[in-house]
Design a protein around this motif. Structure first.
Motif, PDB file in Angstrom:
ATOM      1  N   SER A   1       1.060  -1.264   0.568  1.00  0.00           N
ATOM      2  CA  SER A   1       0.007   0.181  -0.381  1.00  0.00           C
ATOM      3  C   SER A   1       1.028   1.472  -0.526  1.00  0.00           C
ATOM      4  O   SER A   1       0.803   1.900  -0.792  1.00  0.00           O
ATOM      5  N   ASP A   2       1.708   1.782   0.744  1.00  0.00           N
ATOM      6  CA  ASP A   2       2.494   2.479   1.391  1.00  0.00           C
ATOM      7  C   ASP A   2       3.051   3.096  -0.082  1.00  0.00           C
ATOM      8  O   ASP A   2       3.411   4.173  -0.232  1.00  0.00           O
ATOM      9  N   LEU A   3       4.328   2.018  -0.352  1.00  0.00           N
ATOM     10  CA  LEU A   3       5.352   2.458  -1.503  1.00  0.00           C
ATOM     11  C   LEU A   3       4.290   2.490  -3.148  1.00  0.00           C
ATOM     12  O   LEU A   3       4.660   4.022  -3.400  1.00  0.00           O
ATOM     13  N   PRO A   4       3.517   1.507  -3.295  1.00  0.00           N
ATOM     14  CA  PRO A   4       2.411   1.995  -4.450  1.00  0.00           C
ATOM     15  C   PRO A   4       1.737   3.474  -4.215  1.00  0.00           C
ATOM     16  O   PRO A   4       2.262   4.395  -5.275  1.00  0.00           O
ATOM     17  N   ALA A   5       1.210   3.892  -3.336  1.00  0.00           N
ATOM     18  CA  ALA A   5       0.675   5.164  -3.369  1.00  0.00           C
ATOM     19  C   ALA A   5       1.983   6.123  -2.911  1.00  0.00           C
ATOM     20  O   ALA A   5       1.481   7.682  -3.521  1.00  0.00           O
ATOM     21  N   LEU A   6       3.098   6.654  -2.986  1.00  0.00           N
ATOM     22  CA  LEU A   6       4.127   7.145  -2.709  1.00  0.00           C
ATOM     23  C   LEU A   6       4.247   7.622  -4.293  1.00  0.00           C
ATOM     24  O   LEU A   6       4.257   8.510  -4.706  1.00  0.00           O
ATOM     25  N   GLU A   7       4.543   6.270  -4.465  1.00  0.00           N
ATOM     26  CA  GLU A   7       5.315   5.971  -6.495  1.00  0.00           C
ATOM     27  C   GLU A   7       3.881   7.746  -6.871  1.00  0.00           C
ATOM     28  O   GLU A   7       4.081   7.662  -8.131  1.00  0.00           O
ATOM     29  N   ALA A   8       2.367   6.668  -7.157  1.00  0.00           N
ATOM     30  CA  ALA A   8       1.658   7.475  -7.990  1.00  0.00           C
ATOM     31  C   ALA A   8       1.277   9.043  -6.916  1.00  0.00           C
ATOM     32  O   ALA A   8       1.338  10.147  -8.593  1.00  0.00           O
ATOM     33  N   ALA A   9       1.596   9.371  -6.038  1.00  0.00           N
ATOM     34  CA  ALA A   9       1.630  10.443  -5.605  1.00  0.00           C
ATOM     35  C   ALA A   9       2.520  11.490  -5.907  1.00  0.00           C
ATOM     36  O   ALA A   9       2.641  13.138  -6.318  1.00  0.00           O
ATOM     37  N   LEU A  10       3.951  11.178  -6.567  1.00  0.00           N
ATOM     38  CA  LEU A  10       4.659  11.400  -7.004  1.00  0.00           C
ATOM     39  C   LEU A  10       4.992  10.940  -8.608  1.00  0.00           C
ATOM     40  O   LEU A  10       5.148  13.113  -8.942  1.00  0.00           O
ATOM     41  N   SER A  11       3.940  10.438  -9.785  1.00  0.00           N
ATOM     42  CA  SER A  11       3.416  11.106 -10.550  1.00  0.00           C
ATOM     43  C   SER A  11       2.680  12.162 -10.899  1.00  0.00           C
ATOM     44  O   SER A  11       2.118  11.834 -12.204  1.00  0.00           O
ATOM     45  N   LYS A  12       1.853  11.930 -10.101  1.00  0.00           N
ATOM     46  CA  LYS A  12       0.440  12.583 -10.359  1.00  0.00           C
ATOM     47  C   LYS A  12       0.448  13.945 -10.790  1.00  0.00           C
ATOM     48  O   LYS A  12       1.606  14.717  -9.554  1.00  0.00           O
TER      49      LYS A  12
ATOM     50  N   GLU B   1      12.442  12.191  -9.533  1.00  0.00           N
ATOM     51  CA  GLU B   1      12.283  12.956  -8.099  1.00  0.00           C
ATOM     52  C   GLU B   1      12.278  11.237  -7.471  1.00  0.00           C
ATOM     53  O   GLU B   1      13.072  11.236  -6.079  1.00  0.00           O
ATOM     54  N   SER B   2      11.933  10.399  -7.957  1.00  0.00           N
ATOM     55  CA  SER B   2      11.544   9.251  -6.966  1.00  0.00           C
ATOM     56  C   SER B   2      13.407   8.870  -7.076  1.00  0.00           C
ATOM     57  O   SER B   2      13.775   7.767  -5.688  1.00  0.00           O
ATOM     58  N   ALA B   3      14.411   9.061  -8.391  1.00  0.00           N
ATOM     59  CA  ALA B   3      15.369   8.039  -8.057  1.00  0.00           C
ATOM     60  C   ALA B   3      16.104   9.226  -7.060  1.00  0.00           C
ATOM     61  O   ALA B   3      17.639   8.584  -6.311  1.00  0.00           O
ATOM     62  N   ALA B   4      15.757  10.187  -7.443  1.00  0.00           N
ATOM     63  CA  ALA B   4      17.060  11.436  -6.463  1.00  0.00           C
ATOM     64  C   ALA B   4      16.554  10.892  -4.680  1.00  0.00           C
ATOM     65  O   ALA B   4      16.984  10.610  -4.036  1.00  0.00           O
ATOM     66  N   MET B   5      14.658  10.376  -4.768  1.00  0.00           N
ATOM     67  CA  MET B   5      15.121  10.357  -3.092  1.00  0.00           C
ATOM     68  C   MET B   5      16.063   8.778  -2.886  1.00  0.00           C
ATOM     69  O   MET B   5      15.704   8.773  -1.562  1.00  0.00           O
ATOM     70  N   ALA B   6      15.599   8.068  -3.624  1.00  0.00           N
ATOM     71  CA  ALA B   6      16.270   6.361  -3.055  1.00  0.00           C
ATOM     72  C   ALA B   6      18.024   6.416  -3.157  1.00  0.00           C
ATOM     73  O   ALA B   6      19.015   5.684  -2.385  1.00  0.00           O
ATOM     74  N   LYS B   7      18.690   7.705  -3.883  1.00  0.00           N
ATOM     75  CA  LYS B   7      19.851   8.094  -3.702  1.00  0.00           C
ATOM     76  C   LYS B   7      20.168   8.405  -2.635  1.00  0.00           C
ATOM     77  O   LYS B   7      21.194   8.628  -1.974  1.00  0.00           O
ATOM     78  N   THR B   8      19.359   9.492  -1.811  1.00  0.00           N
ATOM     79  CA  THR B   8      19.313  10.537  -0.602  1.00  0.00           C
ATOM     80  C   THR B   8      19.365   9.439   1.029  1.00  0.00           C
ATOM     81  O   THR B   8      19.624   9.243   1.221  1.00  0.00           O
ATOM     82  N   PHE B   9      17.983   8.754   0.394  1.00  0.00           N
ATOM     83  CA  PHE B   9      17.578   7.283   1.379  1.00  0.00           C
ATOM     84  C   PHE B   9      19.179   6.308   1.522  1.00  0.00           C
ATOM     85  O   PHE B   9      19.537   6.252   3.063  1.00  0.00           O
ATOM     86  N   ASP B  10      19.713   5.820   0.623  1.00  0.00           N
ATOM     87  CA  ASP B  10      21.715   4.838   0.593  1.00  0.00           C
ATOM     88  C   ASP B  10      21.991   6.063   1.457  1.00  0.00           C
ATOM     89  O   ASP B  10      23.410   5.900   2.577  1.00  0.00           O
ATOM     90  N   ARG B  11      21.997   7.535   1.308  1.00  0.00           N
ATOM     91  CA  ARG B  11      23.328   8.339   1.368  1.00  0.00           C
ATOM     92  C   ARG B  11      22.942   8.956   3.320  1.00  0.00           C
ATOM     93  O   ARG B  11      23.977   8.303   4.244  1.00  0.00           O
ATOM     94  N   THR B  12      22.013   9.018   2.909  1.00  0.00           N
ATOM     95  CA  THR B  12      21.250   8.762   5.177  1.00  0.00           C
ATOM     96  C   THR B  12      21.372   7.475   5.973  1.00  0.00           C
ATOM     97  O   THR B  12      22.373   7.933   7.228  1.00  0.00           O
ATOM     98  N   LYS B  13      21.797   6.466   4.759  1.00  0.00           N
ATOM     99  CA  LYS B  13      22.137   5.406   6.004  1.00  0.00           C
ATOM    100  C   LYS B  13      23.693   5.379   6.116  1.00  0.00           C
ATOM    101  O   LYS B  13      23.877   4.464   7.061  1.00  0.00           O
ATOM    102  N   MET B  14      24.219   6.143   5.684  1.00  0.00           N
ATOM    103  CA  MET B  14      25.754   6.037   5.700  1.00  0.00           C
ATOM    104  C   MET B  14      25.968   6.864   6.928  1.00  0.00           C
ATOM    105  O   MET B  14      27.350   6.736   7.689  1.00  0.00           O
TER     106      MET B  14
END
Length: 229
Positions: free
Chosen positions: A148-159, A169-182
């Motif tokens: 539910s959550d992730l598909p809804a977020l991806e749909a909202a990003l494209s709306k 934007e989703s790809a940029a979030m993905a990169k930030t997510f991985d950097r944050t984990k460091m």
């Protein structure tokens, strides 16, 4: 050098795949990986570490993968709270706020259970039962996020915008997510809560000590041919 095979599958179904390496896992950097891709990748890795522990009778093996499981789950949880849940609230309005609040409550319970688990050794009779209790809560949370959550977020990003822009934007979030984990703690600290502002400050204090103590913990050893992760 310890070489293992991890069990990976959709939730509740396990198949074999080549071993993942030690805690120094390289960020997922495939071209245009979405935030859903990187979050789901973490989920599968957590499941694989869980399977390694409960299907082994070797205390050393269990300890190594128990530390790996803790290391990954602690980082993953905080990264979601800092990156994913604020994005839900920003792009999904009231619905996103409710979903994020529900997820934060679930995360807090997971953190409490993880703190209990990370203090145990495989010699403790509660080691595997506590992990199973933790996984019961975590797996339900994972299923809800992926269904539910992730598909809804991806749909909202494209709306309301071009698909390519949403994908970027989703790809940029993905990169930030991985950097944050460091840069965030590698052990569970439920007292830090799930508020991004307070959690960021607490993380800056806790992360150096967590990473220092990681030097003295056992983790799955990396095959020499795999290169640094």
């Amino acid at each position: 050098m310890l070489r293992t095979r991890l069990l990976i599958a959709p939730l509740r179904t396990a198949i074999h795949r080549p071993a993942l390496s030690s805690r120094h896992i390289r960020p997922f950097t495939a071209a245009m990986s979405t935030i859903s891709d990187v979050v789901t990748k973490d989920h599968r890795e957590l499941e694989s570490y869980y399977n390694e522990i409960i299907q082994s009778n070797d205390p050393d093996h269990q300890e190594r993968f128990g530390n790996q499981f803790t290391w990954e789950l602690a980082r993953h949880s905080v990264a979601e709270e800092l990156i994913v849940y604020p994005a839900m609230e920003k792009h999904m309005g009231e619905r996103g706020h409710k979903m994020a609040e529900d997820d934060r409550k679930e995360h807090h319970r997971v953190k409490e259970l993880l703190k209990e688990f990370q203090s145990l050794k495989p010699s403790n009779p509660e080691y595997v039962p506590k992990l199973r209790e933790l996984w019961g809560v975590l797996s339900a949370h994972i299923e809800e996020e992926e269904r539910s959550d992730l598909p809804a977020l991806e749909a909202a990003l494209s709306k309301g915008g071009a698909v390519s822009t949403a994908g970027e934007e989703s790809a940029a979030m993905a990169k930030t997510f991985d950097r944050t984990k460091m840069f965030i703690p590698t052990r569970s600290h439920p007292s830090a809560g799930e508020n991004p502002y307070f959690e960021s400050a607490m993380g800056m204090l806790a992360a150096p000590m967590d990473r220092l103590m990681d030097i003295f913990r056992k983790f799955p050893e990396q095959p020499a041919s795999a290169g640094p992760k």
